[in-house]
Design an enzyme around this catalytic site. Structure first.
Site, PDB file in Angstrom:
ATOM      1  N   HIS A 236     -74.931  37.499 -17.133  1.00 19.11           N
ATOM      2  CA  HIS A 236     -75.000  37.290 -15.684  1.00 19.11           C
ATOM      3  C   HIS A 236     -76.215  37.979 -15.060  1.00 19.11           C
ATOM      4  O   HIS A 236     -76.543  37.724 -13.897  1.00 19.11           O
ATOM      5  CB  HIS A 236     -73.720  37.821 -15.026  1.00 19.11           C
TER       6      HIS A 236
ATOM      7  N   ASP B  61     -76.839  32.793 -13.471  1.00 18.26           N
ATOM      8  CA  ASP B  61     -75.785  32.758 -12.456  1.00 18.26           C
ATOM      9  C   ASP B  61     -74.698  31.767 -12.853  1.00 18.26           C
ATOM     10  O   ASP B  61     -74.888  30.918 -13.733  1.00 18.26           O
ATOM     11  CB  ASP B  61     -76.369  32.365 -11.094  1.00 18.26           C
TER      12      ASP B  61
END
Length: 460
Positions: free
Chosen positions: A432, A436
């Site tokens: 992450h 995204d």
């Protein structure tokens, strides 16, 4: 003339090899390319061939030792030849970095009766550096004895060449209870003291030997079953240890999040059936469901380049070509061969290359260089019936695709009736820090489209 054979560098990324087993012993005759030992790198197991022919004069390492590449491994020469000049010429200082004689078949030099068998001086707070009636001690044995405050003379006979005391002999004394220096000077023996595990402490000196204690009965549960029962303790080492360390590093050094999705599998199953029945000369009859999914995953990674990259030392590098890592279950543990330039391959080439690398990994014959350099990885547990799992990143990679089982799922048809369709699941883990949630979702959308139209995908 005696010659030193060194540990070869079995791949550009290999720094050391763990000796699993010796296939020769001192005094054996060995030919060029004859197997000296079996070793294990952090990725694979393989055999080390001799670069010289002759008699094995000295073996410099024990099974279980981690040997740096290019370090002396054995000495080969004429029968009865002294190996030491060859070791001196090679600058050999012993596996612990201290000058020591080679553990060879040559008879050990006996020390005078009033001197220890090694040159280490004795003192009131340092263990004697010689075993009783043996041919000296290795540096590792002396270090372990010193750190454990064990008198090395408590070892009646070493298991090394010529009775030399080596590290495992001191470990055996420790396991038996051990004897402190002061207790040893008073003639106490391991197992007779009040210390931990029966170790003799100074406080036990001067005491009369206690009467033999009654043996404690094993703890029994209902039905007279012994508790806890048989068990096996296995040291975590070699490839298993490397896997453990890498997985912990993966979790500790990245922000991993897993996303799941499914796709209709009817097209996969239909194409696989057609290819299985195709003419053998086309080279497509051995293409598997896993090959088709892997091929589609490569297409998705090539399109979504932020999934085909490395994040290392604060630098995010994306790659145009997809070098696919394939998780392979082997007898030695999980290995991940790399299909280099997978994005530039046809389905036939991709299938053939994948199978060849997998077989090499399973047989333990794969070049360690082919177990590195992947930019995106696929782990397929569908064959085990797993419907969803969380694959861990193979850092510095930033994404890994888990392939789940094909399973039936209820569906409402256009006419309102209820039916069932075959679907395949996917579990995408992404870092992450650079990917995204929306990016991961787009990757899975593309993958689902490629899978549901697999007959068109393989033509691209």
């Amino acid at each position: 003339m005696a010659t030193v054979v060194v540990m070869p560098q079995l791949g550009n990324s290999v720094e050391s090899c763990l000796i699993i087993s010796w296939q020769v012993k001192v005094g054996d005759e060995v030919a060029v390319d004859g197997v000296l030992c079996e070793v294990e790198t952090d990725k694979a197991s393989m055999e080390v061939p001799s670069t010289e022919a002759g008699t094995v004069l000295a073996i410099l390492w024990d099974e279980g030792d981690d040997v740096p590449v290019k370090e002396p491994l054995v000495v080969v020469g004429a029968a009865g030849e002294d190996p030491q000049p060859a070791l001196d010429a090679a600058g050999w200082k012993g596996k612990d970095g201290e000058a020591e004689e080679a553990e060879s078949a040559a008879a050990p030099v006996e020390a005078p009766a009033d001197e220890p068998a090694t040159s280490a001086p004795a003192s009131s707070d340092q263990p004697q550096a010689a075993g009783s009636g043996n041919a000296g001690t290795s540096p590792r044995a002396r270090n372990l004895a010193s750190s454990s405050n064990i008198d090395i003379n408590a070892v009646p006979q070493g298991s090394g060449p010529g009775g030399r005391v080596i590290e495992r002999d001191v470990q055996a004394v420790l396991a038996a209870g051990g004897t402190t220096l002061a207790a040893a000077r008073a003639g106490a023996l391991p197992g007779q003291g009040t210390g931990l595990g029966g170790r003799v402490a100074t406080a036990d000196l001067g005491k009369e030997a206690p009467a033999e204690a009654p043996q404690a009965a094993p703890f029994l549960t209902s039905g007279a079953r012994e508790y806890p029962g048989p068990s096996t303790a296995t040291p975590v080492k070699g490839i298993r240890k490397v896997i453990a360390e890498r997985m912990m590093h993966s979790l500790a050094s990245s922000a991993q999040l897993t996303y799941t999705s499914t796709a209709k599998a009817a097209g996969l199953l239909s194409l696989r059936k057609k290819l299985k029945g195709s003419p053998e000369e086309l080279g497509l009859n051995k293409v598997t469901i896993g090959d088709l999914v892997g091929f589609a995953a490569v297409k998705a990674a090539a399109k979504n380049t932020n999934h085909n990259g490395h994040l290392e030392d604060g630098v995010f590098t994306t790659f145009e070509n997809v070098h696919l890592g394939m998780a392979v279950d082997t007898p030695r543990g999980l290995l991940v061969p790399t299909v280099r330039n997978a994005s530039q391959m046809s389905l036939r080439e991709f299938s053939t290359t994948s199978k060849d690398l997998a077989f090499q990994a399973i047989d333990g014959k794969i070049n360690p260089d082919l177990l590195a350099g992947a930019t995106f990885t696929v782990s397929n547990l569908g064959g085990f019936g797993i419907e969803s799992f969380t694959p861990l990143l193979n850092v510095p990679q930033v994404a890994i695709l888990g392939v789940d089982a094909i399973f039936p799922r209820a569906v409402i048809n256009d006419d309102g009736t209820v039916g069932a369709e075959q679907r395949i699941g996917f579990s995408l883990t992404a870092d992450h820090r650079v990917i995204d949630g929306a990016d991961a979702a787009r990757f899975l959308q593309d993958l689902v489209r490629y899978i549901e139209n697999i007959d068109i995908t393989v033509l691209g």
